[in-house]
Enzyme design. Sequence first.
Site, PDB file in Angstrom:
ATOM      1  N   ARG A 215      12.066 -29.945   7.948  1.00  0.00           N
ATOM      2  CA  ARG A 215      12.001 -31.177   7.170  1.00  0.00           C
ATOM      3  C   ARG A 215      10.727 -31.946   7.457  1.00  0.00           C
ATOM      4  O   ARG A 215      10.507 -33.008   6.882  1.00  0.00           O
ATOM      5  CB  ARG A 215      13.200 -32.046   7.537  1.00  0.00           C
TER       6      ARG A 215
ATOM      7  N   ARG B 156      27.439 -39.462  -6.576  1.00  0.00           N
ATOM      8  CA  ARG B 156      28.135 -38.794  -5.476  1.00  0.00           C
ATOM      9  C   ARG B 156      28.637 -39.829  -4.462  1.00  0.00           C
ATOM     10  O   ARG B 156      29.695 -39.661  -3.871  1.00  0.00           O
ATOM     11  CB  ARG B 156      27.170 -37.809  -4.792  1.00  0.00           C
TER      12      ARG B 156
ATOM     13  N   ARG C  50      16.379 -42.410   2.119  1.00  0.00           N
ATOM     14  CA  ARG C  50      16.330 -40.947   2.245  1.00  0.00           C
ATOM     15  C   ARG C  50      15.308 -40.341   1.282  1.00  0.00           C
ATOM     16  O   ARG C  50      14.613 -39.386   1.620  1.00  0.00           O
ATOM     17  CB  ARG C  50      17.711 -40.337   1.991  1.00  0.00           C
TER      18      ARG C  50
ATOM     19  N   ARG D  47      30.209 -40.535   1.499  1.00  0.00           N
ATOM     20  CA  ARG D  47      29.529 -40.117   2.719  1.00  0.00           C
ATOM     21  C   ARG D  47      28.796 -41.332   3.304  1.00  0.00           C
ATOM     22  O   ARG D  47      28.254 -42.140   2.539  1.00  0.00           O
ATOM     23  CB  ARG D  47      28.528 -39.000   2.381  1.00  0.00           C
TER      24      ARG D  47
ATOM     25  N   LYS E 290      20.625 -28.177  -3.218  1.00  0.00           N
ATOM     26  CA  LYS E 290      20.213 -27.013  -2.427  1.00  0.00           C
ATOM     27  C   LYS E 290      21.299 -26.555  -1.447  1.00  0.00           C
ATOM     28  O   LYS E 290      21.399 -25.378  -1.157  1.00  0.00           O
ATOM     29  CB  LYS E 290      18.883 -27.261  -1.719  1.00  0.00           C
TER      30      LYS E 290
HETATM   31  P1  ADP Z   1      20.616 -34.203   2.257  1.00  0.00           P
HETATM   32  O1  ADP Z   1      21.744 -34.517   1.335  1.00  0.00           O
HETATM   33  O2  ADP Z   1      19.652 -35.332   2.408  1.00  0.00           O
HETATM   34  O3  ADP Z   1      19.963 -32.895   1.960  1.00  0.00           O
HETATM   35  P2  ADP Z   1      21.533 -33.177   4.862  1.00  0.00           P
HETATM   36  O4  ADP Z   1      22.988 -32.944   4.918  1.00  0.00           O
HETATM   37  O5  ADP Z   1      20.622 -32.000   4.815  1.00  0.00           O
HETATM   38  O6  ADP Z   1      21.280 -34.188   3.676  1.00  0.00           O
HETATM   39  O7  ADP Z   1      21.075 -34.075   6.128  1.00  0.00           O
HETATM   40  C1  ADP Z   1      21.686 -35.309   6.437  1.00  0.00           C
HETATM   41  C2  ADP Z   1      20.896 -36.070   7.501  1.00  0.00           C
HETATM   42  O8  ADP Z   1      20.804 -35.276   8.706  1.00  0.00           O
HETATM   43  C3  ADP Z   1      19.433 -36.372   7.151  1.00  0.00           C
HETATM   44  O9  ADP Z   1      19.299 -37.535   6.368  1.00  0.00           O
HETATM   45  C4  ADP Z   1      18.824 -36.528   8.559  1.00  0.00           C
HETATM   46  O10 ADP Z   1      19.140 -37.775   9.143  1.00  0.00           O
HETATM   47  C5  ADP Z   1      19.545 -35.460   9.358  1.00  0.00           C
HETATM   48  N1  ADP Z   1      18.807 -34.163   9.343  1.00  0.00           N
HETATM   49  C6  ADP Z   1      19.216 -32.998   8.769  1.00  0.00           C
HETATM   50  N2  ADP Z   1      18.309 -32.028   8.934  1.00  0.00           N
HETATM   51  C7  ADP Z   1      17.282 -32.586   9.639  1.00  0.00           C
HETATM   52  C8  ADP Z   1      16.019 -32.108  10.122  1.00  0.00           C
HETATM   53  N3  ADP Z   1      15.629 -30.822   9.902  1.00  0.00           N
HETATM   54  N4  ADP Z   1      15.222 -32.957  10.790  1.00  0.00           N
HETATM   55  C9  ADP Z   1      15.584 -34.230  11.017  1.00  0.00           C
HETATM   56  N5  ADP Z   1      16.743 -34.762  10.595  1.00  0.00           N
HETATM   57  C10 ADP Z   1      17.605 -33.958   9.907  1.00  0.00           C
END
Ligand code: ADP
Length: 187
Positions: free
Chosen positions: A88, A127, A144, A133, A15
Amino acid sequence: MLQKLILLGPPGSGKGTQAKRLAEKFGYLHLSTGDLLREEVKNGTELGAQAKTIMEKGDLVPDDLIVAMIKSRLSATDDGVILDGFPRTVTQAESLDKMLADAGQGIDRALLVDVSDAEVTTRLLGRARIEGRADDTPEVISNRLGVYKQQTEPIVDYYSGKGLLTKVNGEQEIEKVFADLEAIVAG
Ligand code: ADP
């Protein structure tokens, strides 16, 4: 054309890539809470310090911190916005509705990039080897995905109940997924 959009999907659904491309295509603001948080960590801000260990475990940063972080950016624009990684939790979704309603606005559509559990697990483990990462180790990946199921998936029903959800098959080629999303956004 739709103006306020949410891209939903499990970690590894792609996404983020699609959100970036859609934003470019339509000239919308791309708001990724993951990117914003990683920026805060990199810049050594107070929020970054609070978020760092939470993110490394694959847990969610507290709703109030996320809502405050997104609010200033959202209120700064009347234009098209693609939200990526936010909301989220149902609490975040409710806060978002309130924020937008206060400005006489609302979400136009939530787009779910639909990918099976088995497929996202394979993708994330792949990945992890390539990108390294910090939150891509096998234990953190499994956390996650669990967090997604428990805390984020309920918002799929939240938007579906409001008649705002559209699903796109995220197991097609990247170009095909993009074409499907583009057609929906263009209306
Ligand atoms: P993903 O690959 O899981 O989509 P993101 O880059 O969107 O990863 O987010 C990485 C991390 O940042 C999440 O695992 C969480 O710890 C934190 N995070 C991101 N967006 C939110 C949110 N809206 N609420 C709470 N934590 C968030």
